[in-house]
Design an enzyme around this catalytic site. Structure first.
Site, mmCIF file in Angstrom:
data_model
loop_
_atom_site.group_PDB
_atom_site.id
_atom_site.type_symbol
_atom_site.label_atom_id
_atom_site.label_comp_id
_atom_site.label_asym_id
_atom_site.label_seq_id
_atom_site.Cartn_x
_atom_site.Cartn_y
_atom_site.Cartn_z
ATOM 1 N N HIS A 26 0.742 -1.120 0.157
ATOM 2 C CA HIS A 26 0.378 0.322 0.171
ATOM 3 C C HIS A 26 0.757 1.088 0.120
ATOM 4 C CE1 HIS A 26 -3.371 1.970 1.824
ATOM 5 N NE2 HIS A 26 -3.086 3.203 1.588
ATOM 6 N N HIS A 28 1.170 4.492 -2.627
ATOM 7 C CA HIS A 28 0.782 5.972 -3.808
ATOM 8 C C HIS A 28 1.733 6.370 -4.150
ATOM 9 C CE1 HIS A 28 -3.634 5.203 -2.103
ATOM 10 N NE2 HIS A 28 -3.038 5.375 -0.925
ATOM 11 N N HIS A 206 -9.510 1.009 -1.242
ATOM 12 C CA HIS A 206 -9.364 1.941 0.062
ATOM 13 C C HIS A 206 -10.669 1.830 1.103
ATOM 14 C CE1 HIS A 206 -6.041 3.350 -0.898
ATOM 15 N NE2 HIS A 206 -5.708 3.760 0.026
ATOM 16 N N GLU A 209 -10.788 3.868 5.965
ATOM 17 C CA GLU A 209 -9.680 4.626 7.158
ATOM 18 C C GLU A 209 -10.603 5.842 7.425
ATOM 19 O OE1 GLU A 209 -7.788 6.755 3.964
ATOM 20 O OE2 GLU A 209 -6.899 6.781 4.989
ATOM 21 N N ASP A 287 1.873 4.081 2.304
ATOM 22 C CA ASP A 287 0.587 4.776 1.852
ATOM 23 C C ASP A 287 1.324 5.938 1.441
ATOM 24 O OD1 ASP A 287 -1.782 5.728 1.621
ATOM 25 O OD2 ASP A 287 -2.767 6.558 3.372
ATOM 26 N N ASP A 288 1.369 6.922 1.971
ATOM 27 C CA ASP A 288 2.262 8.447 1.145
ATOM 28 C C ASP A 288 3.389 8.328 2.016
ATOM 29 O OD1 ASP A 288 0.165 8.799 -0.737
ATOM 30 O OD2 ASP A 288 -1.255 8.887 1.009
#
Ligand code: ADE
Ligand code: ZN
EC number: 3.5.4.2
Length: 349
Positions: A26, A28, A206, A209, A287-288
């Protein structure tokens, strides 16, 4: 493999987690754009940014919820125009991944963030694929691409995005669903996920969340996803947790993201220990990472430092889950798990 986990001292845990082989499921890829690279690409492409410099941009990374982050994340992605930009972004991520002993990464990308600015889908996919091939050749990291639909846009736009990507069908393995969760339930995308299934694509979304446990249920029931991205709010529904555990649904959990986006007030309140204790199959992911304060190992460190109830047994389970939940053939999973076992066997000797 049965290890004597009690033989692994707490002081050994972080170094063990750091050097162990792991998969990231996961991430991005647009969320790996560091401020320095944003400014370098802005200059290369003549794009004006609403921030004076790297420090001013970094200072804006004070998020109150998912939407406050997404607004800045889409602004950061505006510097991506050429095939080389996508390559350079993903290559920078792979170098970080190598340092964290990531041996396999499944990268999300958001074509609609780029096509809306006139960038062709092929430019995005070819640039990313070139970095993936290079990561395999030069770093020994295997990877795959997952095309995500932006859920704040319509399902018709998602369908058009999927069709536009089909000339590069062999370059991506699945579809996902991201962006603003609240008010955009999974069932809004039933038809495009059915089409993806027809095309033989893997499916993830997703859910849970910021959204409620009901969104996790409809992602499973309507979209027929094979993994849930985040899913940390599932603990609010005992019936859902029991189902996730029974069905062995992997959850790609992102600890630092959850704190930065105020899903939990502090890492000490994260639902990860409950997910593990209740028999779910969580993994740890970044994630980011450029926005949330760290890459994959930073996420493991933050989680294990804040939660003393997580020990070597849980570390092993999380790492093993990352391979089990990956979309690769069983024999490759087996080879990575054998490497993981060797690292733990040595630590527990
Ligand atoms: N896009 C990038 N990061 C995201 C996240 N954490 N949730 C939803 N959409 C995203
Ligand atoms: Zn995400």
């Amino acid at each position: 493999m049965p290890f004597d986990f009690d033989r692994i001292a707490r002081t050994e845990l972080i170094p063990l987690l750091s050097r162990a082989p792991k998969a990231e499921l996961h991430i991005h890829i647009e969320g790996s754009l560091e401020p320095e690279l944003i400014f370098a690409l802005a200059q290369r492409n003549g794009v004006a940014l609403p921030y004076a410099d790297v420090e001013a941009l970094r200072a804006a990374y004070a998020f109150t919820d998912l939407q406050s982050f997404l607004d800045i994340y889409y602004a950061g992605a505006s510097v991506l125009l050429q095939e080389d930009d996508f390559h350079d972004m993903a290559w920078a991520y792979f170098l970080k991944a190598q340092a964290d002993h990531v041996v396999h990464a499944e990268l999300f990308f958001d074509p609609q963030t780029h096509t809306a600015r006139g960038v062709d889908t092929g430019v995005v996919i070819r640039g990313l694929k070139r970095a993936c091939d290079r990561a395999q050749a030069e770093l020994g990291i295997s990877s795959a691409l997952i095309l995500c639909f932006l859920r704040h846009l319509s399902e018709d736009e998602a369908l058009a995005t999927l069709e536009a990507a089909l000339p590069w069908r062999e370059h991506f393995i699945g579809v996902g669903l991201d962006s603003s969760e609240r008010g955009h339930p999974p069932e809004k995308f039933a038809r495009v996920f059915a089409r993806a299934a027809e095309l033989g694509l893997h499916r993830v979304a997703h859910a849970g969340e910021e959204g409620p446990p009901a969104y996790v249920e409809s992602a499973l029931d309507v979209l027929k996803v094979e993994r849930i991205d985040h899913g940390v709010r599932s603990v609010e529904s005992p019936a859902l947790i029991e189902r996730l555990a029974r069905e062995g649904v992997p959850l790609t959990v992102c600890p630092l993201s959850n704190i930065k986006l105020c899903v939990f007030r502090h890492m000490a309140y994260h639902s990860m220990p409950a997910l593990l204790a209740l028999g779910c199959k969580p993994t740890v992911n970044s994630d980011d990472p450029a926005y949330f304060g760290g890459y994959l190992n930073d996420n493991f460190v933050a989680l294990f430092e804040a939660l003393p109830q997580l020990g070597a047994r849980e570390a092993y389970a999380l790492l093993r889950n990352s391979f089990e939940a990956s979309f690769v053939p069983a024999e490759r999973k087996g080879a990575w798990m054998a490497e993981l076992d060797a690292v733990f066997a040595q630590a527990a000797a």
